[in-house]
Design a protein around this motif. Structure first.
Motif, PDB file in Angstrom:
ATOM      1  N   LEU A 141       0.791  -1.225   0.000  1.00 46.84           N
ATOM      2  CA  LEU A 141       0.000   0.000   0.000  1.00 46.84           C
ATOM      3  C   LEU A 141       0.829   1.283   0.000  1.00 46.84           C
ATOM      4  O   LEU A 141       0.317   2.336  -0.391  1.00 46.84           O
ATOM      5  CB  LEU A 141      -0.937   0.023   1.216  1.00 46.84           C
ATOM      6  CG  LEU A 141      -2.042  -1.033   1.257  1.00 46.84           C
ATOM      7  CD1 LEU A 141      -2.822  -0.922   2.561  1.00 46.84           C
ATOM      8  CD2 LEU A 141      -2.981  -0.892   0.062  1.00 46.84           C
ATOM      9  N   HIS A 142       2.093   1.192   0.432  1.00 49.88           N
ATOM     10  CA  HIS A 142       2.848   2.422   0.671  1.00 49.88           C
ATOM     11  C   HIS A 142       4.271   2.317   0.128  1.00 49.88           C
ATOM     12  O   HIS A 142       4.840   1.218   0.066  1.00 49.88           O
ATOM     13  CB  HIS A 142       2.894   2.731   2.172  1.00 49.88           C
ATOM     14  CG  HIS A 142       1.561   2.716   2.834  1.00 49.88           C
ATOM     15  ND1 HIS A 142       0.614   3.694   2.627  1.00 49.88           N
ATOM     16  CD2 HIS A 142       0.996   1.819   3.698  1.00 49.88           C
ATOM     17  CE1 HIS A 142      -0.462   3.412   3.337  1.00 49.88           C
ATOM     18  NE2 HIS A 142      -0.265   2.296   3.986  1.00 49.88           N
ATOM     19  N   GLY A 188      -8.297  10.666   7.758  1.00 48.20           N
ATOM     20  CA  GLY A 188      -8.315  10.337   6.350  1.00 48.20           C
ATOM     21  C   GLY A 188      -9.735  10.399   5.823  1.00 48.20           C
ATOM     22  O   GLY A 188     -10.671   9.933   6.474  1.00 48.20           O
ATOM     23  N   ALA A 216      -7.204   9.709   1.715  1.00 48.13           N
ATOM     24  CA  ALA A 216      -6.446   8.911   2.679  1.00 48.13           C
ATOM     25  C   ALA A 216      -7.375   8.018   3.500  1.00 48.13           C
ATOM     26  O   ALA A 216      -8.550   8.321   3.696  1.00 48.13           O
ATOM     27  CB  ALA A 216      -5.640   9.824   3.609  1.00 48.13           C
ATOM     28  N   ARG A 217      -6.801   6.929   3.999  1.00 44.27           N
ATOM     29  CA  ARG A 217      -7.541   5.977   4.829  1.00 44.27           C
ATOM     30  C   ARG A 217      -7.103   6.139   6.291  1.00 44.27           C
ATOM     31  O   ARG A 217      -6.720   7.228   6.697  1.00 44.27           O
ATOM     32  CB  ARG A 217      -7.280   4.564   4.308  1.00 44.27           C
ATOM     33  CG  ARG A 217      -7.820   4.336   2.887  1.00 44.27           C
ATOM     34  CD  ARG A 217      -7.062   3.280   2.123  1.00 44.27           C
ATOM     35  NE  ARG A 217      -5.674   3.664   1.887  1.00 44.27           N
ATOM     36  CZ  ARG A 217      -4.860   3.069   1.031  1.00 44.27           C
ATOM     37  NH1 ARG A 217      -5.303   2.052   0.319  1.00 44.27           N
ATOM     38  NH2 ARG A 217      -3.611   3.480   0.879  1.00 44.27           N
ATOM     39  N   ASP A 223      -0.555   7.293   3.957  1.00 45.67           N
ATOM     40  CA  ASP A 223      -1.182   7.490   2.645  1.00 45.67           C
ATOM     41  C   ASP A 223      -0.735   8.790   1.989  1.00 45.67           C
ATOM     42  O   ASP A 223      -0.530   8.839   0.777  1.00 45.67           O
ATOM     43  CB  ASP A 223      -2.703   7.493   2.790  1.00 45.67           C
ATOM     44  CG  ASP A 223      -3.268   6.104   3.013  1.00 45.67           C
ATOM     45  OD1 ASP A 223      -2.605   5.118   2.640  1.00 45.67           O
ATOM     46  OD2 ASP A 223      -4.373   5.997   3.557  1.00 45.67           O
ATOM     47  N   ASP A 224      -0.608   9.846   2.782  1.00 47.30           N
ATOM     48  CA  ASP A 224      -0.155  11.136   2.252  1.00 47.30           C
ATOM     49  C   ASP A 224       0.682  11.835   3.314  1.00 47.30           C
ATOM     50  O   ASP A 224       0.202  12.729   4.020  1.00 47.30           O
ATOM     51  CB  ASP A 224      -1.349  12.010   1.847  1.00 47.30           C
ATOM     52  CG  ASP A 224      -0.933  13.177   0.963  1.00 47.30           C
ATOM     53  OD1 ASP A 224       0.240  13.594   1.045  1.00 47.30           O
ATOM     54  OD2 ASP A 224      -1.782  13.680   0.195  1.00 47.30           O
TER      55      ASP A 224
END
Length: 243
Positions: A141-142, A188, A216-217, A223-224
């Motif tokens: 995911l990242h 998020g 974002a989650r 995520d950011d």
């Protein structure tokens, strides 16, 4: 804001993680602010320390004292957000501002049931298997530079039942009334579970506002990282001077 006026910042990690969760924020904020990230009891370098909410708040207080700049902005994610709410109640003299990230879900009532089930399930799954699942998920995911420190620090699955046991049944929007400092509720946009109570949490405090990280989650700082860091930076700059 001069260097002498810069707000000290203490970062408090989420469930199963450690201070490594904040590697991007430490790098992004450190040029302007005195900043530290803590390991909560049972996590990271404190892996052998038994969990307790009291010990967790004492660790945050010690980090604030160690920065030596007076009351701090405390940034807590998920588990760390709820611990930071408790810290705000117990140690108001140490708090200049509070960022609640992924921690505006009431942990009382029916919404707590799935988390009780997960906390009960975790001890029955081998820790090495859980670690491999988490490593794969984070890497999928990242970007590597965002999650490398978290993966390297390992996970505190052995502490999860006790940690969440101390959070479940304890917090709702009413906990905001004990916070004597300004609050940023930073979620998020796609974290529909943990932002579900954000409006109630904001209404319960006279100086709270909500800000969302677009797309974002729950792990919004992964995520950011830039948007998350920028939100913390802007909030820190806006905090009133001590005294």
């Amino acid at each position: 804001m001069t260097a002498a006026d810069a707000v000290p910042i203490v970062l408090v990690h989420g469930t199963r993680f450690s201070a490594g969760q904040w590697s991007m924020q430490l790098a992004g904020l450190g040029d302007e602010f005195p900043v530290a990230a803590v390991d909560l009891p049972g996590h990271g370098e404190r892996s052998a320390q038994p969990w307790s909410m009291g010990a967790a708040t004492e660790i945050i207080a010690s980090a604030v004292d160690a920065l030596g700049r007076g009351p701090a902005l405390v940034v807590g994610h998920s588990l760390g957000g709820y611990v930071s709410l408790e810290f705000a109640r117990r140690c108001p003299e140490h708090l200049r501002g509070l960022v609640l990230a992924g921690a505006s879900l009431a942990t009382r009532g029916f919404r707590a049931a799935p988390y009780r089930w997960i906390a009960g399930l975790v001890p029955h799954v081998p820790a090495d298997r859980l670690a491999r699942w988490n490593d794969r998920l984070l890497r999928r995911l990242h970007p590597p530079e965002v999650v490398a420190a978290t993966i390297r620090s390992g996970y505190a699955f052995h502490t999860l039942p006790a940690a969440w046991g101390s959070v479940l049944g304890r917090f709702d929007a009413g906990a905001m009334r004990a916070v004597k400092a300004p609050v940023l509720i930073l979620n998020g946009e796609k974290d529909t579970v943990f932002r579900s109570g954000e409006r109630a949490f904001a209404r319960a405090h006279p100086h709270a506002r909500v800000e969302l990280i677009p797309r974002a989650r729950h792990l919004a700082n992964f995520d950011d990282p830039d948007a998350f860091t920028d939100a913390v930076r802007r909030f820190a700059r806006q905090l009133p001077a001590v005294g």
